[in-house]
Design a protein around this motif. Structure first.
Motif, short mmCIF file in Angstrom:
data_model
loop_
_atom_site.label_atom_id
_atom_site.label_comp_id
_atom_site.label_asym_id
_atom_site.label_seq_id
_atom_site.Cartn_x
_atom_site.Cartn_y
_atom_site.Cartn_z
N GLU A 252 0.46 -1.25 -0.33
CA GLU A 252 0.03 -0.04 0.31
C GLU A 252 0.60 1.64 -0.31
OE1 GLU A 252 -3.31 0.49 -0.84
OE2 GLU A 252 -3.48 -2.23 -0.50
N SER B 215 -4.67 3.68 -11.85
CA SER B 215 -5.10 3.62 -10.94
C SER B 215 -3.25 3.12 -10.28
CB SER B 215 -5.43 3.31 -9.60
OG SER B 215 -5.70 1.92 -9.91
N ASP B 216 -3.00 3.77 -9.02
CA ASP B 216 -1.38 2.65 -8.48
C ASP B 216 -2.22 1.11 -8.82
OD1 ASP B 216 1.19 3.22 -7.52
OD2 ASP B 216 0.79 1.72 -6.27
N ARG B 217 -2.92 0.89 -8.11
CA ARG B 217 -3.11 -0.46 -8.22
C ARG B 217 -3.19 -1.62 -9.62
NH1 ARG B 217 -6.18 -3.81 -3.87
NH2 ARG B 217 -5.42 -2.76 -1.46
N THR C 69 0.47 8.21 -11.98
CA THR C 69 -1.00 7.66 -11.52
C THR C 69 -2.29 8.40 -11.29
OG1 THR C 69 -0.79 7.06 -9.38
CG2 THR C 69 0.16 5.12 -11.46
N THR D 234 -3.51 7.62 -8.39
CA THR D 234 -3.61 7.60 -6.64
C THR D 234 -2.96 9.19 -6.10
OG1 THR D 234 -3.85 5.48 -6.96
CG2 THR D 234 -2.92 5.73 -5.03
N CYS D 235 -3.90 9.31 -5.23
CA CYS D 235 -3.31 10.67 -4.09
C CYS D 235 -2.38 9.73 -3.40
CB CYS D 235 -4.45 11.63 -3.60
SG CYS D 235 -5.33 12.37 -4.64
N GLU E 237 -5.90 12.42 2.83
CA GLU E 237 -5.03 12.57 1.48
C GLU E 237 -4.40 13.80 1.15
OE1 GLU E 237 -7.24 10.04 -2.02
OE2 GLU E 237 -8.61 11.71 -1.31
N CYS F 290 -3.94 15.31 -2.52
CA CYS F 290 -3.84 14.76 -3.68
C CYS F 290 -3.07 16.01 -4.70
CB CYS F 290 -5.79 14.67 -4.57
SG CYS F 290 -6.64 13.29 -3.86
N ARG G 39 0.67 13.13 -6.15
CA ARG G 39 0.25 11.89 -7.24
C ARG G 39 1.80 11.06 -6.65
NH1 ARG G 39 -5.66 12.09 -8.11
NH2 ARG G 39 -6.27 14.28 -8.43
#
Length: 274
Positions: A44, A129-131, A201, A203-204, A221, A223, A226
């Motif tokens: 993560e 997204s990062d995932r 990506t 994702t924040c 978070e 944002c 990133r």
């Protein structure tokens, strides 16, 4: 059969409407790779604080939950300059070969390009997204935890250990953009992952804080920062184009910032209610 015929006729009509509205197909060389079944051991992202000490984020296997299609190659300078020509994108600094990857791209430049490409093609383009990036990268994805050192009395011990471990693992990188395919192909068929261009990506950055004694946990978070993925994970200020000026993580900054996009479900499916 009648329902199928009506759907076909509606689709044909809407395709014609799209043509009249000026939607153009994506360039033929922007081939896509469908990521339908993949898994990767994923940590993560973000900052994790347990009590007062920094710790590594949790790690575990993730799998594709919703299939997605991602560009085989990175967006080139020529691709990006077509957006600049319409004044929908901010011009890149300097000049360069249009066939090479677009570099010197901020997060907001990348978002502007996705919006322009979506309008031009009538398709839904976005940053992964990062995932999603990790799943597409597969064996090229690199865990960003370099040390388990944690000293509440002296946090700099962990920072220094992380920097030294990352520096020892990092090879000297020539920052000059290279032709597509220079850094090879991964098991899914994607080119140049973990080469010398880090990819934005969506994702924040998130700061996670836990207090085991009180049994509490909070997440904040941000944002404005990133995640960019490449040979290692980097937390980058969104408006920076020069990664050496915008790295928010301890360690070696990326050589370049560019992008590779995901195509979502197109407008035609939305129009048809599918």
């Amino acid at each position: 059969m009648r329902k199928l015929r009506l759907v076909f006729l509606a689709a044909t009509s809407l395709i014609g409407m799209a043509a009249l509205q000026g939607f153009a197909p994506a360039p033929e060389d922007r081939s896509l790779i469908d990521i339908e079944r993949a898994s990767v051991r994923y940590r993560e992202p973000g900052e994790f604080i347990e009590g007062t000490r920094p710790v590594n984020g949790p790690i575990g296997e993730i799998v594709v939950e919703k299939p997605f299609s991602i560009m085989k190659r990175q967006v080139t300078r020529g691709d990006y300059e077509r957006c600049v020509a319409t004044k929908a994108c901010k011009a890149l600094d300097g000049t360069g070969d249009p066939s090479l990857p677009a570099v010197g791209v901020s997060f907001y430049d990348a978002v502007a390009y996705t919006q322009w490409l979506s309008r031009e093609t009538g398709q839904n383009w976005r940053l992964p997204s990062d995932r999603e990036w990790a799943l597409a990268a597969g064996s090229r994805y690199r865990d960003d935890a370099y040390t388990e050192i944690s000293d509440p009395a002296n946090p700099s011990r962990r920072w220094i250990a992380t920097y030294n471990a990352e520096a020892a693992a990092e090879q000297t990188i020539d920052p000059a953009p290279k032709p597509t395919g220079t850094f090879g192909e991964n098991e899914h068929g994607l080119l140049d992952l973990s080469g010398n261009v880090w990819e934005w990506t969506s994702t924040c950055y998130v700061r996670h804080r836990t207090n085991p004694a009180a049994g509490t946990a909070t997440e904040v978070e941000n944002c404005g920062v990133r995640i960019a993925e490449g040979r290692h994970r980097a937390y980058m200020t969104g408006f920076f184009r020069d990664p050496k000026a915008g790295a928010c993580s301890v360690g070696i900054p990326p050589a370049n910032l560019g992008m590779r996009l995901v195509r979502g479900e197109g407008r035609l499916r939305e129009w048809l209610g599918l």
